[in-house]
Design a protein around this motif. Structure first.
Motif, PDB file in Angstrom:
ATOM      1  N   GLY A   1       0.800  -1.218   0.000  1.00  0.00           N
ATOM      2  CA  GLY A   1       0.000   0.000   0.000  1.00  0.00           C
ATOM      3  C   GLY A   1       0.829   1.263   0.000  1.00  0.00           C
ATOM      4  N   GLY A   2       1.963   1.251   0.664  1.00  0.00           N
ATOM      5  CA  GLY A   2       2.789   2.449   0.757  1.00  0.00           C
ATOM      6  C   GLY A   2       3.103   2.775   2.199  1.00  0.00           C
ATOM      7  N   LEU A   3       4.384   2.819   2.551  1.00  0.00           N
ATOM      8  CA  LEU A   3       4.797   3.041   3.927  1.00  0.00           C
ATOM      9  C   LEU A   3       4.463   4.465   4.368  1.00  0.00           C
ATOM     10  CD1 LEU A   3       8.286   1.298   3.844  1.00  0.00           C
ATOM     11  CD2 LEU A   3       6.226   0.460   4.955  1.00  0.00           C
ATOM     12  N   GLY A   4       3.975   4.570   5.603  1.00  0.00           N
ATOM     13  CA  GLY A   4       3.696   5.872   6.180  1.00  0.00           C
ATOM     14  C   GLY A   4       2.435   6.532   5.691  1.00  0.00           C
ATOM     15  N   SER A   5       1.560   5.823   5.023  1.00  0.00           N
ATOM     16  CA  SER A   5       0.338   6.395   4.471  1.00  0.00           C
ATOM     17  C   SER A   5      -0.871   5.645   5.020  1.00  0.00           C
ATOM     18  CB  SER A   5       0.358   6.316   2.941  1.00  0.00           C
ATOM     19  OG  SER A   5      -0.911   6.590   2.401  1.00  0.00           O
ATOM     20  N   VAL A   6      -1.860   6.389   5.516  1.00  0.00           N
ATOM     21  CA  VAL A   6      -3.077   5.760   6.015  1.00  0.00           C
ATOM     22  C   VAL A   6      -3.866   5.143   4.858  1.00  0.00           C
ATOM     23  CG1 VAL A   6      -5.246   6.170   7.226  1.00  0.00           C
ATOM     24  CG2 VAL A   6      -3.160   7.332   7.976  1.00  0.00           C
ATOM     25  N   ALA A   7      -3.992   5.888   3.764  1.00  0.00           N
ATOM     26  CA  ALA A   7      -4.703   5.358   2.599  1.00  0.00           C
ATOM     27  C   ALA A   7      -3.968   4.165   2.004  1.00  0.00           C
ATOM     28  CB  ALA A   7      -4.872   6.460   1.559  1.00  0.00           C
ATOM     29  N   GLY A   8      -2.642   4.219   1.973  1.00  0.00           N
ATOM     30  CA  GLY A   8      -1.879   3.099   1.451  1.00  0.00           C
ATOM     31  C   GLY A   8      -2.027   1.848   2.299  1.00  0.00           C
ATOM     32  N   ALA A   9      -1.992   2.009   3.633  1.00  0.00           N
ATOM     33  CA  ALA A   9      -2.194   0.855   4.510  1.00  0.00           C
ATOM     34  C   ALA A   9      -3.570   0.248   4.304  1.00  0.00           C
ATOM     35  CB  ALA A   9      -2.013   1.281   5.971  1.00  0.00           C
ATOM     36  N   THR A  10      -4.570   1.089   4.072  1.00  0.00           N
ATOM     37  CA  THR A  10      -5.924   0.584   3.823  1.00  0.00           C
ATOM     38  C   THR A  10      -5.985  -0.199   2.526  1.00  0.00           C
ATOM     39  OG1 THR A  10      -6.836   2.492   5.015  1.00  0.00           O
ATOM     40  CG2 THR A  10      -8.322   1.266   3.570  1.00  0.00           C
ATOM     41  N   ALA A  11      -5.391   0.345   1.457  1.00  0.00           N
ATOM     42  CA  ALA A  11      -5.402  -0.352   0.175  1.00  0.00           C
ATOM     43  C   ALA A  11      -4.662  -1.678   0.262  1.00  0.00           C
ATOM     44  CB  ALA A  11      -4.788   0.544  -0.906  1.00  0.00           C
ATOM     45  N   GLY A  12      -3.506  -1.688   0.920  1.00  0.00           N
ATOM     46  CA  GLY A  12      -2.772  -2.938   1.072  1.00  0.00           C
ATOM     47  C   GLY A  12      -3.522  -3.963   1.901  1.00  0.00           C
ATOM     48  N   ALA A  13      -4.229  -3.502   2.945  1.00  0.00           N
ATOM     49  CA  ALA A  13      -5.001  -4.423   3.778  1.00  0.00           C
ATOM     50  C   ALA A  13      -6.139  -5.059   2.997  1.00  0.00           C
ATOM     51  CB  ALA A  13      -5.542  -3.674   5.001  1.00  0.00           C
ATOM     52  N   VAL A  14      -6.812  -4.279   2.184  1.00  0.00           N
ATOM     53  CA  VAL A  14      -7.903  -4.831   1.370  1.00  0.00           C
ATOM     54  C   VAL A  14      -7.360  -5.849   0.381  1.00  0.00           C
ATOM     55  CG1 VAL A  14      -9.666  -4.259  -0.336  1.00  0.00           C
ATOM     56  CG2 VAL A  14      -9.344  -2.785   1.657  1.00  0.00           C
ATOM     57  N   PHE A  15      -6.235  -5.537  -0.242  1.00  0.00           N
ATOM     58  CA  PHE A  15      -5.657  -6.448  -1.238  1.00  0.00           C
ATOM     59  C   PHE A  15      -5.231  -7.768  -0.607  1.00  0.00           C
ATOM     60  CE2 PHE A  15      -1.892  -8.051  -3.493  1.00  0.00           C
ATOM     61  CZ  PHE A  15      -2.418  -8.218  -4.760  1.00  0.00           C
ATOM     62  N   VAL A  16      -4.472  -7.706   0.485  1.00  0.00           N
ATOM     63  CA  VAL A  16      -3.935  -8.920   1.097  1.00  0.00           C
ATOM     64  C   VAL A  16      -5.036  -9.737   1.764  1.00  0.00           C
ATOM     65  CG1 VAL A  16      -2.359  -9.770   2.880  1.00  0.00           C
ATOM     66  CG2 VAL A  16      -1.650  -7.918   1.378  1.00  0.00           C
ATOM     67  N   THR A  17      -6.054  -9.083   2.309  1.00  0.00           N
ATOM     68  CA  THR A  17      -7.125  -9.807   3.002  1.00  0.00           C
ATOM     69  C   THR A  17      -8.116 -10.416   2.029  1.00  0.00           C
ATOM     70  OG1 THR A  17      -6.922  -8.295   4.881  1.00  0.00           O
ATOM     71  CG2 THR A  17      -8.943  -9.595   4.726  1.00  0.00           C
ATOM     72  N   ALA A  18      -8.504  -9.659   1.019  1.00  0.00           N
ATOM     73  CA  ALA A  18      -9.562 -10.133   0.126  1.00  0.00           C
ATOM     74  C   ALA A  18      -9.072 -11.171  -0.867  1.00  0.00           C
ATOM     75  CB  ALA A  18     -10.165  -8.945  -0.620  1.00  0.00           C
ATOM     76  N   LEU A  19      -7.807 -11.110  -1.257  1.00  0.00           N
ATOM     77  CA  LEU A  19      -7.316 -12.001  -2.307  1.00  0.00           C
ATOM     78  C   LEU A  19      -7.463 -13.482  -1.971  1.00  0.00           C
ATOM     79  CD1 LEU A  19      -5.991 -12.105  -5.095  1.00  0.00           C
ATOM     80  CD2 LEU A  19      -3.768 -12.053  -3.967  1.00  0.00           C
ATOM     81  N   PRO A  20      -7.006 -13.989  -0.793  1.00  0.00           N
ATOM     82  CA  PRO A  20      -7.188 -15.424  -0.527  1.00  0.00           C
ATOM     83  C   PRO A  20      -8.651 -15.829  -0.385  1.00  0.00           C
ATOM     84  CG  PRO A  20      -6.294 -14.299   1.390  1.00  0.00           C
ATOM     85  CD  PRO A  20      -6.240 -13.317   0.273  1.00  0.00           C
ATOM     86  N   LEU A  21      -9.496 -14.935   0.150  1.00  0.00           N
ATOM     87  CA  LEU A  21     -10.912 -15.272   0.279  1.00  0.00           C
ATOM     88  C   LEU A  21     -11.576 -15.388  -1.084  1.00  0.00           C
ATOM     89  CD1 LEU A  21     -11.839 -12.931   3.273  1.00  0.00           C
ATOM     90  CD2 LEU A  21     -11.387 -15.385   3.332  1.00  0.00           C
ATOM     91  N   LEU A  22     -11.248 -14.493  -1.990  1.00  0.00           N
ATOM     92  CA  LEU A  22     -11.811 -14.561  -3.337  1.00  0.00           C
ATOM     93  C   LEU A  22     -11.288 -15.784  -4.082  1.00  0.00           C
ATOM     94  CD1 LEU A  22     -11.611 -10.801  -4.378  1.00  0.00           C
ATOM     95  CD2 LEU A  22     -13.660 -12.103  -3.791  1.00  0.00           C
ATOM     96  N   MET A  23     -10.006 -16.092  -3.904  1.00  0.00           N
ATOM     97  CA  MET A  23      -9.457 -17.259  -4.591  1.00  0.00           C
ATOM     98  C   MET A  23     -10.031 -18.555  -4.032  1.00  0.00           C
ATOM     99  SD  MET A  23      -5.505 -16.216  -5.349  1.00  0.00           S
ATOM    100  CE  MET A  23      -5.370 -17.489  -6.598  1.00  0.00           C
ATOM    101  N   THR A  24     -10.377 -18.571  -2.746  1.00  0.00           N
ATOM    102  CA  THR A  24     -11.011 -19.756  -2.174  1.00  0.00           C
ATOM    103  C   THR A  24     -12.401 -19.971  -2.759  1.00  0.00           C
ATOM    104  OG1 THR A  24      -9.793 -19.450  -0.098  1.00  0.00           O
ATOM    105  CG2 THR A  24     -11.768 -20.808  -0.019  1.00  0.00           C
ATOM    106  N   ARG A  25     -13.140 -18.877  -2.929  1.00  0.00           N
ATOM    107  CA  ARG A  25     -14.496 -19.011  -3.454  1.00  0.00           C
ATOM    108  C   ARG A  25     -14.500 -19.413  -4.927  1.00  0.00           C
ATOM    109  NH1 ARG A  25     -19.677 -15.104  -2.422  1.00  0.00           N
ATOM    110  NH2 ARG A  25     -21.087 -16.140  -3.870  1.00  0.00           N
ATOM    111  N   TYR A  26     -13.561 -18.881  -5.699  1.00  0.00           N
ATOM    112  CA  TYR A  26     -13.554 -19.145  -7.140  1.00  0.00           C
ATOM    113  C   TYR A  26     -12.404 -20.058  -7.531  1.00  0.00           C
ATOM    114  CZ  TYR A  26     -16.728 -15.157  -7.115  1.00  0.00           C
ATOM    115  OH  TYR A  26     -17.773 -14.317  -6.859  1.00  0.00           O
ATOM    116  N   ALA A  27     -12.006 -20.958  -6.629  1.00  0.00           N
ATOM    117  CA  ALA A  27     -10.869 -21.850  -6.910  1.00  0.00           C
ATOM    118  C   ALA A  27     -11.153 -22.776  -8.078  1.00  0.00           C
ATOM    119  CB  ALA A  27     -10.526 -22.656  -5.660  1.00  0.00           C
ATOM    120  N   ASP A  28     -12.393 -23.232  -8.231  1.00  0.00           N
ATOM    121  CA  ASP A  28     -12.706 -24.159  -9.313  1.00  0.00           C
ATOM    122  C   ASP A  28     -12.726 -23.476 -10.676  1.00  0.00           C
ATOM    123  OD1 ASP A  28     -14.849 -22.611  -8.608  1.00  0.00           O
ATOM    124  OD2 ASP A  28     -16.359 -24.191  -8.865  1.00  0.00           O
ATOM    125  N   GLN A  29     -12.678 -22.155 -10.712  1.00  0.00           N
ATOM    126  CA  GLN A  29     -12.689 -21.432 -11.971  1.00  0.00           C
ATOM    127  C   GLN A  29     -11.331 -20.836 -12.328  1.00  0.00           C
ATOM    128  OE1 GLN A  29     -15.875 -18.533 -11.915  1.00  0.00           O
ATOM    129  NE2 GLN A  29     -17.238 -19.891 -10.772  1.00  0.00           N
TER     130      GLN A  29
END
Length: 383
Positions: free
Chosen positions: A272-300
């Motif tokens: 997301g970007g060191l020292g940035s509140v918006a960057g930490a938020t973007a990085g958190a969404v990316f790292v958190t949502a990616l495995p959950l989405l890949m688990t749901r759509y693993a067969d595709q």
């Protein structure tokens, strides 16, 4: 009049209000799966903001963030549950955050004297120590099986579907819908407090400390005190994220708060970007949502198999780690300031006025038929 109205719409308060209204809409249109992704992302963003203040702004490396998340999650579960003191849930949540801050305060003398990689190695011990305590202190943590999380109640209103039925605009509000607005409130609190901290004197002092300790000390910054304070504040944000994480999971287990979770949080702030509140938020969404989405759509997805498919296969969690590991390498090579810096440069390029196209030089006028052409010079004859 129209220009003035357009200026008001483009103003910062108007943008904040518009974003807040948009974030309130998902419970009315999305199902529980997407709301859970949002809840986990908000909890991760709260913790990632705290780590970004410590590592990105103060320049202190920490690998023990999972330890303080566990204190917040287990602290709330024990203080508000049975067996336990049975405190009111709101008071238990506040005490859990303060407990995480107190744990950070106990470790702050080390954070005040040690820096860089050495602090990262020192905080690494917190993760292993905390995991051992969570597994062995059965009367408080529930041991290997963990313990259930009591729902949060405020003024008789329960953020759980086990209470009275709630219908808003024809949409039944269950646990995810109710927790969504709680998560938004906690995330907004984190966003504005962390942003104010960065814009104020403490943020400038921490930035000066990160750039040069000698220069910061010459300017009157107490190096050890500001390092310790940054560690305590980061721990409290992690505790708050742990409380929301526990409410979203409804059960806490020791294996979740391992070293891998601390590495995930480091990946969040780097992407997301060191020292940035918006960057930490973007990085958190990316790292958190990616495995959950890949688990749901693993067969595709190609080269990804569903969880439990057997040895030798790449599961969605492992595939997600490979992807955001590659994202870290790409960010370090091509965008060292992360997604936030990349977005800022793109906005600046789009807003930059384009230079006017150069005019073509006018062609020389052709002589008119009425004007005689200049006489050609005659060649002199030499004798």
């Amino acid at each position: 009049m129209s220009d003035r109205l357009l200026g008001l719409v483009r103003g910062r308060p108007a943008r904040i209000l518009l974003i807040a209204l948009l974030l309130c809409l998902p419970p009315f249109y999305l199902d529980a799966f997407w709301l859970r992704i949002g809840l986990f992302s908000m909890a991760a963003a709260i913790g990632a903001v705290g780590l970004s203040l410590l590592s990105g702004t103060a320049g202190q490396l920490s690998l023990g963030h999972a330890f303080f998340l566990a204190i917040g999650a287990y602290g709330y579960s024990y203080l508000a549950g049975e067996p336990g003191p049975g405190l009111p849930p709101v008071l238990a949540a506040v005490c859990a955050v303060l407990l995480a801050g107190a744990a950070g305060g106990l470790f702050s003398p080390v954070a005040g004297r040690v820096k860089g990689m050495y602090l990262g190695i020192a905080t690494l011990a917190l993760v292993f120590l905390g995991h051992h305590v969570l597994l062995t202190w059965d009367s408080v943590t529930g041991g290997f099986n963990g313990r259930s999380v009591p729902p949060l109640e405020v003024g008789g209103f329960s953020f759980d579907s086990s209470g009275s039925e709630l219908v808003v605009l024809g949409v039944p509000f269950g646990a995810e819908e109710r927790l969504w607005f709680l998560g938004l409130a906690l995330f907004a609190f984190t966003w504005f407090t962390a942003g104010g901290l960065l814009r104020g004197r403490p943020g400038r002092a921490l930035s000066a400390l990160r750039d040069s300790e000698t220069a910061a000390a010459v300017m009157g910054v107490d190096v050890a005190r500001h390092r310790s304070a940054a560690f305590v504040v980061s721990s409290m944000y992690a505790g708050l994220g742990g409380v929301l994480l526990a409410l979203a999971f409804r059960r806490v287990v020791p294996d979740y708060f391992s070293l891998a979770l601390s590495i995930d949080y480091l990946a969040m702030i780097v992407i997301g970007g060191l020292g940035s509140v918006a960057g930490a938020t973007a990085g958190a969404v990316f790292v958190t949502a990616l495995p959950l989405l890949m688990t749901r759509y693993a067969d595709q997805l190609p080269l990804v198999t569903a969880p439990g498919s057997g040895e030798g296969s790449v599961g969605p969690t492992e595939a997600a780690r490979y992807l955001y590991g590659a994202a870290i390498v790409l960010v370090l090579l091509y965008a060292p300031d992360g997604l936030h810096g990349l977005a800022r440069r793109i906005r600046a390029r789009l807003r930059r006025p384009r230079p006017p196209a150069p005019d073509r030089a006018p062609a020389p006028p052709s002589p008119s038929p009425s004007q005689p052409a200049a006489a050609a010079p005659t060649k002199e004859h030499t004798a």
